[in-house]
Structure formats: C-alpha cells, structure tokens
Design a protein around this motif. Structure first.
Motif, PDB file in Angstrom:
ATOM      1  N   HIS A   1      -7.395   6.510  -9.877  1.00 59.14           N
ATOM      2  CA  HIS A   1      -7.201   5.181 -10.465  1.00 59.14           C
ATOM      3  C   HIS A   1      -6.468   5.283 -11.799  1.00 59.14           C
ATOM      4  O   HIS A   1      -5.542   4.513 -12.066  1.00 59.14           O
TER       5      HIS A   1
ATOM      6  N   SER B   1       2.736   3.130   3.058  1.00 57.55           N
ATOM      7  CA  SER B   1       1.802   3.222   4.185  1.00 57.55           C
ATOM      8  C   SER B   1       2.365   2.554   5.426  1.00 57.55           C
ATOM      9  O   SER B   1       2.165   3.026   6.535  1.00 57.55           O
TER      10      SER B   1
ATOM     11  N   ALA C   1      -5.164   9.548  -0.050  1.00 57.81           N
ATOM     12  CA  ALA C   1      -5.695   8.315  -0.630  1.00 57.81           C
ATOM     13  C   ALA C   1      -4.715   7.184  -0.345  1.00 57.81           C
ATOM     14  O   ALA C   1      -3.532   7.421  -0.080  1.00 57.81           O
TER      15      ALA C   1
ATOM     16  N   GLU D   1     -12.398   9.138  -7.517  1.00 53.53           N
ATOM     17  CA  GLU D   1     -11.700   7.850  -7.504  1.00 53.53           C
ATOM     18  C   GLU D   1     -11.167   7.493  -8.879  1.00 53.53           C
ATOM     19  O   GLU D   1     -10.073   6.954  -9.001  1.00 53.53           O
TER      20      GLU D   1
ATOM     21  N   ASN E   1      -6.760  -2.522  -4.699  1.00 48.12           N
ATOM     22  CA  ASN E   1      -7.714  -1.821  -3.868  1.00 48.12           C
ATOM     23  C   ASN E   1      -7.303  -0.356  -3.798  1.00 48.12           C
ATOM     24  O   ASN E   1      -6.118  -0.032  -3.865  1.00 48.12           O
ATOM     25  N   MET E   2      -8.316   0.508  -3.669  1.00 50.96           N
ATOM     26  CA  MET E   2      -8.025   1.930  -3.536  1.00 50.96           C
ATOM     27  C   MET E   2      -9.027   2.526  -2.576  1.00 50.96           C
ATOM     28  O   MET E   2     -10.213   2.182  -2.600  1.00 50.96           O
ATOM     29  N   HIS E   3      -8.565   3.422  -1.715  1.00 48.08           N
ATOM     30  CA  HIS E   3      -9.454   4.043  -0.742  1.00 48.08           C
ATOM     31  C   HIS E   3      -9.235   5.541  -0.759  1.00 48.08           C
ATOM     32  O   HIS E   3      -8.110   6.017  -0.655  1.00 48.08           O
ATOM     33  N   LEU E   4     -10.331   6.275  -0.876  1.00 50.46           N
ATOM     34  CA  LEU E   4     -10.295   7.731  -0.926  1.00 50.46           C
ATOM     35  C   LEU E   4     -11.281   8.230   0.119  1.00 50.46           C
ATOM     36  O   LEU E   4     -12.493   8.104  -0.057  1.00 50.46           O
ATOM     37  N   ASN E   5     -10.783   8.748   1.247  1.00 49.97           N
ATOM     38  CA  ASN E   5     -11.670   9.184   2.327  1.00 49.97           C
ATOM     39  C   ASN E   5     -12.332  10.508   2.007  1.00 49.97           C
ATOM     40  O   ASN E   5     -11.696  11.420   1.497  1.00 49.97           O
TER      41      ASN E   5
ATOM     42  N   ILE F   1       0.835  -1.193   0.000  1.00 50.35           N
ATOM     43  CA  ILE F   1       0.000   0.000   0.000  1.00 50.35           C
ATOM     44  C   ILE F   1       0.870   1.243   0.000  1.00 50.35           C
ATOM     45  O   ILE F   1       1.788   1.379   0.816  1.00 50.35           O
TER      46      ILE F   1
ATOM     47  N   GLU G   1      -3.407   0.224  -3.276  1.00 52.30           N
ATOM     48  CA  GLU G   1      -2.782  -1.059  -2.978  1.00 52.30           C
ATOM     49  C   GLU G   1      -2.448  -1.810  -4.261  1.00 52.30           C
ATOM     50  O   GLU G   1      -3.294  -1.979  -5.125  1.00 52.30           O
TER      51      GLU G   1
END
Length: 188
Positions: free
Chosen positions: A86, A145, A113, A82, A97-101, A70, A116
């Motif tokens: 991406h 990370s 962001a 996103e 995987n991707m995470h955007l709070n 990550i 992974e």
C-alpha cells in the motif's frame, strides 16, 4: 366429472359442475402476440430489446473493471505485508482496493498482488514508474489486469482436418499407385 376445458375468449366456458368460472375478454391493446419457437432461441422479445453496452474504444489495450483500473503486480516477496504494498503504490494515486493472496499452507504471500485505482491516469503512472523496480530485494513486474487483445479474425466455413491414415484412397489414386481396379468387388 370434469368436462373438457378449452380456453377461449368466448362467453361460454365449460367447467366442472359446481365451480365458478370467471369470464375475461381482454381489450385489443392487451392481446399479446405470442410466437412459439423451437431450438436455442435467438428470436422473439429478447432479441428486440436494446441492451446496455460498455463504452469501449475498439482497439487493444487496458480495460476498466467494474469499479476501477486494476494493475497486477508479480514478483512480490513472500514476506511482504499489505501495508508495504500500500505504501509503495499509494504514491501514485488513491488506492480503492488491494488484494494480496496468501498461501493456505504456509501463510506467506503467493507472489502476486492486485491494486485498484479509481482513475486510469493514476494506474498508468504506477505501472510506468514501478514496472521492473526492486521491492524487498526482488524485481517486481507491474501490468494491467484486464487487457483487450487484438481483434480476432473469424474463419467461416468448415474446419479442415488433416487426412487420417485410415481413409481409403479414391479409385483414381489407387490406379495411379498401380493397385488396379477390381470390377467384381464394386458391383459385387
């Protein structure tokens, strides 16, 4: 009326009147040795087991998460989507995987962001290529990370604390300061 019941492996067991008692004598290989310990543990069967260990190279550097590698992206524009992130990171490998709070109050991106990758090489390429670049008119920073920091040195022994002002000086220190010594007070 109940009579005392002491568990034993003998053939005579006392029980309440009218109750059926099953006698059981374990075989020698079934007898478990139990050891009663007090305190916080550290003894017994749990310490004898061999647990799984993560494969590590004992030096500092990036650490793999459970599924992949990550990278942490900071400086992300508040109006980024996103799909934008991406597209930017997909050029360097397959994104698992991707995470955007998002901020609950405003609904905009919080500014960071997490992306992974399955392979470390892909994540390393993205990190090197995109760190410090401009994305949507803002400079983004890309880092790992999870990092394993430098090895810490443990200091054994008692903690030393600075002397407090309320501590009374020793007899010798008092005499050196000219305070004198009162024999009556000590033997009193």
């Amino acid at each position: 009326p109940l009579r005392p019941f002491l568990p034993s492996f003998s053939t005579t067991i006392m029980a309440a009147e009218g109750e059926t008692v099953v006698d059981y004598e374990p075989e020698e290989d079934e007898v478990l040795e139990t050891k009663i310990t007090r305190g916080r543990g550290g003894h017994g069967a749990a310490m004898d087991q061999e647990f799984d260990k993560l494969e590590t190279d004992d030096g500092p550097g990036p650490v793999k998460s459970v599924e992949g590698w990550i990278v942490f992206v900071t400086g992300v524009h508040a109006e980024a989507q996103e799909e934008d992130i991406h597209e930017l990171f997909a050029d360097y490998g397959e994104i698992m995987n991707m995470h955007l709070n998002l901020d609950r109050r405003t609904g905009f991106v919080k500014g960071y962001a997490m992306v992974e990758y399955k392979a470390k090489a892909e994540a390393q390429r993205a990190l090197q290529a995109l760190n410090g670049t401009t994305f949507m008119e803002q400079t983004i920073q890309v880092s790992w990370s999870f990092n394993r920091g430098p090895m810490k040195v443990s200091h054994k022994g008692r903690r030393s604390s600075p002397p407090s002002a309320s501590k009374r000086p020793s007899r010798r220190q008092g005499e050196q300061r000219g305070w004198g010594y009162d024999e009556r007070r000590v033997n009193g």
